[in-house]
Motif scaffolding. Structure first.
Motif, mmCIF file in Angstrom:
data_model
loop_
_atom_site.group_PDB
_atom_site.id
_atom_site.type_symbol
_atom_site.label_atom_id
_atom_site.label_comp_id
_atom_site.label_asym_id
_atom_site.label_seq_id
_atom_site.Cartn_x
_atom_site.Cartn_y
_atom_site.Cartn_z
ATOM 1 N N SER A 59 0.811 -1.223 0.000
ATOM 2 C CA SER A 59 0.000 0.000 0.000
ATOM 3 C C SER A 59 0.843 1.271 0.000
ATOM 4 C CB SER A 59 -0.930 0.011 1.221
ATOM 5 O OG SER A 59 -0.170 0.049 2.415
ATOM 6 N N SER A 60 2.156 1.141 -0.178
ATOM 7 C CA SER A 60 3.049 2.305 -0.082
ATOM 8 C C SER A 60 4.022 2.352 -1.253
ATOM 9 C CB SER A 60 3.843 2.254 1.225
ATOM 10 O OG SER A 60 3.001 2.181 2.328
ATOM 11 N N TRP A 61 3.541 2.317 -2.480
ATOM 12 C CA TRP A 61 4.418 2.309 -3.634
ATOM 13 C C TRP A 61 3.918 3.280 -4.680
ATOM 14 C CZ3 TRP A 61 1.655 0.940 -7.901
ATOM 15 C CH2 TRP A 61 0.504 0.185 -7.705
ATOM 16 N N LEU A 62 4.783 3.632 -5.600
ATOM 17 C CA LEU A 62 4.461 4.525 -6.707
ATOM 18 C C LEU A 62 5.127 3.958 -7.948
ATOM 19 C CD1 LEU A 62 3.767 7.880 -7.268
ATOM 20 C CD2 LEU A 62 6.166 7.576 -7.851
ATOM 21 N N THR A 63 4.389 3.834 -9.037
ATOM 22 C CA THR A 63 4.939 3.333 -10.290
ATOM 23 C C THR A 63 4.664 4.344 -11.397
ATOM 24 O OG1 THR A 63 4.635 1.029 -9.653
ATOM 25 C CG2 THR A 63 4.844 1.470 -11.988
ATOM 26 N N ALA A 64 5.677 4.586 -12.222
ATOM 27 C CA ALA A 64 5.545 5.498 -13.358
ATOM 28 C C ALA A 64 6.557 5.101 -14.424
ATOM 29 C CB ALA A 64 5.788 6.940 -12.912
ATOM 30 N N ASP A 65 6.407 5.675 -15.624
ATOM 31 C CA ASP A 65 7.388 5.417 -16.679
ATOM 32 C C ASP A 65 8.765 5.823 -16.177
ATOM 33 O OD1 ASP A 65 5.355 4.595 -18.317
ATOM 34 O OD2 ASP A 65 5.396 6.345 -19.623
ATOM 35 N N ASP A 66 9.756 5.001 -16.424
ATOM 36 C CA ASP A 66 11.106 5.265 -15.942
ATOM 37 C C ASP A 66 11.645 6.591 -16.462
ATOM 38 O OD1 ASP A 66 13.436 4.533 -14.437
ATOM 39 O OD2 ASP A 66 14.397 3.989 -16.327
ATOM 40 N N ALA A 67 11.273 6.973 -17.666
ATOM 41 C CA ALA A 67 11.748 8.237 -18.244
ATOM 42 C C ALA A 67 11.264 9.448 -17.452
ATOM 43 C CB ALA A 67 11.295 8.352 -19.693
ATOM 44 N N GLY A 68 10.257 9.284 -16.611
ATOM 45 C CA GLY A 68 9.736 10.376 -15.801
ATOM 46 C C GLY A 68 10.567 10.685 -14.571
ATOM 47 N N PHE A 69 11.558 9.857 -14.266
ATOM 48 C CA PHE A 69 12.415 10.062 -13.111
ATOM 49 C C PHE A 69 13.750 10.641 -13.557
ATOM 50 C CE2 PHE A 69 9.431 6.788 -11.927
ATOM 51 C CZ PHE A 69 9.071 7.144 -10.637
#
Length: 76
Positions: A59-69
């Protein structure tokens, strides 16, 4: 932030909190990340608290496209 529709997108002084020093009233959280690579779509990075238990991690994670980091040192 204002709820007035004429100023809704106008930042105010209270909109930003850029503290970088640890504070006693906020716990220090160390984050880990993992990248999943895909052939036909963008790679995805998931960030999560490294010391969290299995249940907490779910319940404590964040996922996004790697290019966004971006690298923190590169942005300083």
């Amino acid at each position: 932030m204002s709820t007035d529709p004429d100023t809704l997108d106008t930042p105010t002084e209270t909109d930003f909190d850029f503290e970088t020093e640890p504070r006693a009233d906020r716990p220090s959280i160390e984050l880990d990340s993992v990248v999943v690579e895909y052939d036909e779509r963008p790679d995805r990075r998931t960030i999560y608290p490294g010391e969290a238990s299995g249940t907490e991690r779910m319940s404590s994670w964040l996922t996004a496209d790697d290019a966004g980091f971006v690298d923190l040192d590169a942005m300083r």
